[in-house]
Design an enzyme around this catalytic site. Sequence first.
Site: not given
Ligand code: IMP
Length: 427
Positions: A13-14, A16-17, A40-43, A144, A225, A303, A333, A415
């Site tokens: 969640d830095e 990156k976009g 699992n990512a969130g952009h 596998r 991630q 969320g 910043l 910024v």
């Molecule tokens: P998983 O990737 O769903 O297996 O979660 C493993 C760990 O990675 C957990 O602490 C999640 O909150 C964290 N995590 C996975 N994807 C992200 C992401 O895109 N941003 C921040 N944390 C993430």
Amino acid sequence: MPAIVVLGAQWGDEGKGKATDLLATTDPIDYVVRTSGGHNAGHTIVVNGEKYATHLLPSGILTPGATSVIAGGVVVSPEALFRELDGLIARGVEVADLKVSANAHVIASYHATIDKVTERFLGKNQIGTTGRGIGPAYADKINRVGVRIADLFDEKILTQKVEAALDVRNHLLTKVYNRRAIEVDAVVEELLSYADRLRPMVCDTSLLLNKALDADQTVLFEGAQATMLDVDHGTYPFVTSSNPVAGGVCVGAGIGPTRIDRVVGVIKAYTTRVGSGPFPTELFDEDGVQLQQLGGEIGVSTGRTRRCGWYDAVVARYASRVNGLTELFLTKLDILGAWEQIPVCVAYEIDGQRVEEMPMTQTEFHHATPVYEYFEGWQSDISGCRSFDELPKNAQAYVQALEEMSGAPIWGVGVGPGREQTVVVHG
Ligand code: IMP
């Protein structure tokens, strides 16, 4: 610059976009590639004041003219893929060309079920996963017994593979977790239902990308991630199940390390983390609440409120090292404009000893307490600044100090959330 990696240098969640946006202003990007992780990512991407969230799709999906690629190292939920695409289409977005690797592993509904029951079973030791089935899908891959995208086009093979995957899983579900068994036919039927729509998108993405690089096209490898969530180099076991570090890009995309020109580490001007696990600079006081509120630190995917803390230069140096960063991009910043003094963690104290580098063992890292240096704040709104010289002197000093202690030059600074709200430090 043909091959550029943009990755997270902290716990995700830095923003990156923002680095991608800045790159796109100087070099038109031909390909935007995801190489690991899944939905699992969130952009969060802000285009013309509109906010869009993508989880599995590369951010290039909103960039006209760029081809988005989901490479072989990604775990793909076809359900999530089409849900996301349809969500964008419903908002009138012109969706860019999308390619999906035939080798990418599939996340089926049973992976999410297993993710959730496993977490529940872990009790107080739980990882805090996103519950999307990422870990179980990668586990099947390594065991596998995974299903790959190409398998969706051959019903016989698909049925055999789902049977093999569920054989042991169903014993586990019924006998250990006390749940109902998952039916092979229902899973096969669901996965087959995506095949027709997927087929035109599927290709050998390694070949595609290598040819693009041969033709001197610009390929952006978009990290998901982050370094500290890497299964090998992060805070194991509180990590994701893939390799978000720069090395993972080569494996996930099927390109050689010699092809990469730049590795940009994106890092927030403070630190956040979701899920469980150690976090030395975490704040439990008013400052933490204020960072969370001013920074809007709520997970895009789940969320969940993000844990917040000050900038950690030990983590930054570590990320520079394990990724071979050529530069850093510092985000958010502007959020620090509320503080009179800004602490930065320059080292750790572990059992009475000052430690400058990431500790070797998990135990030491759990015992690490931050050693802070304090910087004068600028206490003003910098969101309108567009050049380094326009930043207040104290903000410039903060950026320069971070650069000196973080192991890589700071190329740009974010910024504000908008695409144009960036400042180039080293052009
Ligand atoms: P998983 O990737 O769903 O297996 O979660 C493993 C760990 O990675 C957990 O602490 C999640 O909150 C964290 N995590 C996975 N994807 C992200 C992401 O895109 N941003 C921040 N944390 C993430």
